[in-house]
Write a protein that holds these residues in place. Structure first.
Motif, PDB file in Angstrom:
ATOM      1  N   SER A  92      -6.775  -0.305  -6.898  1.00  0.00           N
ATOM      2  CA  SER A  92      -7.416   0.025  -8.171  1.00  0.00           C
ATOM      3  C   SER A  92      -6.713   1.191  -8.854  1.00  0.00           C
ATOM      4  O   SER A  92      -5.899   1.897  -8.234  1.00  0.00           O
ATOM      5  CB  SER A  92      -8.873   0.414  -7.916  1.00  0.00           C
TER       6      SER A  92
ATOM      7  N   ARG B 129      -0.930  -5.578  -6.832  1.00  0.00           N
ATOM      8  CA  ARG B 129      -1.699  -6.572  -7.591  1.00  0.00           C
ATOM      9  C   ARG B 129      -0.917  -7.860  -7.797  1.00  0.00           C
ATOM     10  O   ARG B 129      -1.475  -8.846  -8.290  1.00  0.00           O
ATOM     11  CB  ARG B 129      -2.116  -5.974  -8.937  1.00  0.00           C
TER      12      ARG B 129
ATOM     13  N   LEU C 229      -7.373  -8.910  -3.438  1.00  0.00           N
ATOM     14  CA  LEU C 229      -7.701  -7.747  -4.256  1.00  0.00           C
ATOM     15  C   LEU C 229      -6.652  -6.683  -4.029  1.00  0.00           C
ATOM     16  O   LEU C 229      -6.427  -6.244  -2.894  1.00  0.00           O
ATOM     17  CB  LEU C 229      -9.088  -7.203  -3.892  1.00  0.00           C
TER      18      LEU C 229
ATOM     19  N   GLU D 210     -16.131  -3.005  -0.410  1.00  0.00           N
ATOM     20  CA  GLU D 210     -14.884  -2.618  -1.061  1.00  0.00           C
ATOM     21  C   GLU D 210     -15.050  -1.333  -1.870  1.00  0.00           C
ATOM     22  O   GLU D 210     -14.170  -0.468  -1.881  1.00  0.00           O
ATOM     23  CB  GLU D 210     -14.387  -3.752  -1.980  1.00  0.00           C
TER      24      GLU D 210
END
Length: 342
Positions: A266, A256, A263, A183
């Motif tokens: 980010s 999210r 997941l 990831e």
């Protein structure tokens, strides 16, 4: 072990006399030359070429994922050869070591000291062929290079040249003899593109034009490292309004909240989404971004970073479909995004 690399090209640009930052019109003209050059090799895939150029202008790294034989390596090589700069190629194999990529310190008996011998990552454009055939340990050797533009070996840090771009190809993880990218590795690739099979007309043109010779052999640079550095500086000046920035944040935050994902995206995704939107606006000949720019790059920037739950995988959901649905239901700012400048 000797690094599996082919190093070629002109010396890298230094940090001294920086070229004048080009305007949007000059940027557009230069990028059109590069695009036309790449399309001589990759026939009938203008959208793929556009995303590759967006990644270049956004100071990012490109992951080209697809089945064998559709032109992944040809795209990477064509983009690299279109820019007159240092280029290295790494053929990833299961026995490749991290030091084969970053370099190694070798003891010099004459000077009685260790000398650093740079690996193939010390180039402006690094072409990593079949990156997922190397072990995760070797893949991780690129983490620091891609994020911080530097290499640390035996406690010493060595900066990488600017511009710096990694163009990696990989086969789908279902193919035999491959490893799934971690990831953290996927998150450092700004965009992921899939080339796909050409339509019959484009395939026929490819057979007519490329069957007798290799188009890469005739490809000549149409820009240099200094020009690309200037283009990157110009893209940094593209204005992003508060509304567009908030729209990008809402999209990333929305990933999210999806129950189908283990997941989400980010904060690095948000930064790279905005950078890619800036590059997309510059390609369109504008000095400011609009929501359409974010939408044009959202799937290539976000989809490969998302991790599905086991239930979603069993239901054959795809991260691309999830991002597309998120785009459909996230409110789009309707104000004048051009109003707020500087």
């Amino acid at each position: 072990m000797t690094p599996r690399a082919e190093l070629s090209g002109a010396p890298t640009t230094g940090t001294g006399d920086a070229p004048e930052t080009p305007g949007v019109d000059q940027l557009h003209a230069t990028i059109q030359r590069i695009a036309a050059n790449v399309e001589q090799v990759l026939v009938g895939k203008p959208e793929v070429v556009r995303l590759a150029l967006v990644t270049l202008l956004a100071e990012g790294h490109l992951l080209v994922e697809d089945v064998p034989g559709v032109g992944k390596t040809s795209l990477a090589k064509a983009l690299a050869r279109s820019i007159d700069c240092t280029v290295s190629r790494i053929q990833f194999t299961p026995d490749l070591l991290p030091s084969d990529i970053t370099g190694v310190s070798v003891y010099n008996r004459r000077t009685e000291s260790f000398e650093f011998r740079p690996g193939p990552v010390f180039a402006n454009v690094v072409v990593g062929d079949e990156i997922n055939r190397a072990s995760p340990k070797t893949q991780s050797a690129l983490l620091e290079c891609m994020e911080e533009r530097q290499v640390t070996v035996d406690g010493d840090t060595y900066p990488l040249s600017s511009p710096f771009m990694v163009i990696a190809t990989q086969n789908p993880v279902e193919m035999e003899g491959t490893y799934a990218l971690p990831e953290a590795q996927r998150d450092r690739f700004t965009t992921r593109v899939s080339i796909g099979y050409p339509d019959p007309k484009a395939e026929l043109a490819m057979v007519d034009e490329h069957a007798g010779h290799d188009p890469l052999a005739d490809l000549r640079p149409v820009a240099d490292a200094a020009e690309v550095h200037g283009l990157v500086q110009a893209v940094r000046q593209v204005h992003v309004s508060t509304e567009v920035r908030r729209y990008a944040v809402d999209l990333v935050a929305g990933t999210r909240q999806l129950t189908e994902l283990r997941l989400g995206a980010s904060p690095r995704s948000t930064l790279q989404l905005v950078r890619a939107a800036r590059a997309q606006a510059a390609l369109a000949g504008r000095g400011f971004t609009i929501p359409d720019d974010v939408q044009a790059v959202a799937i290539p920037v976000l989809a490969h970073r998302l991790v599905l739950t086991s239930e979603a995988r069993a239901a054959r959901r795809s991260t691309t479909d999830l991002v597309r649905q998120l785009l459909d239901r996230t409110p789009v700012p309707r104000g004048d995004t051009e109003r707020e400048r500087g």
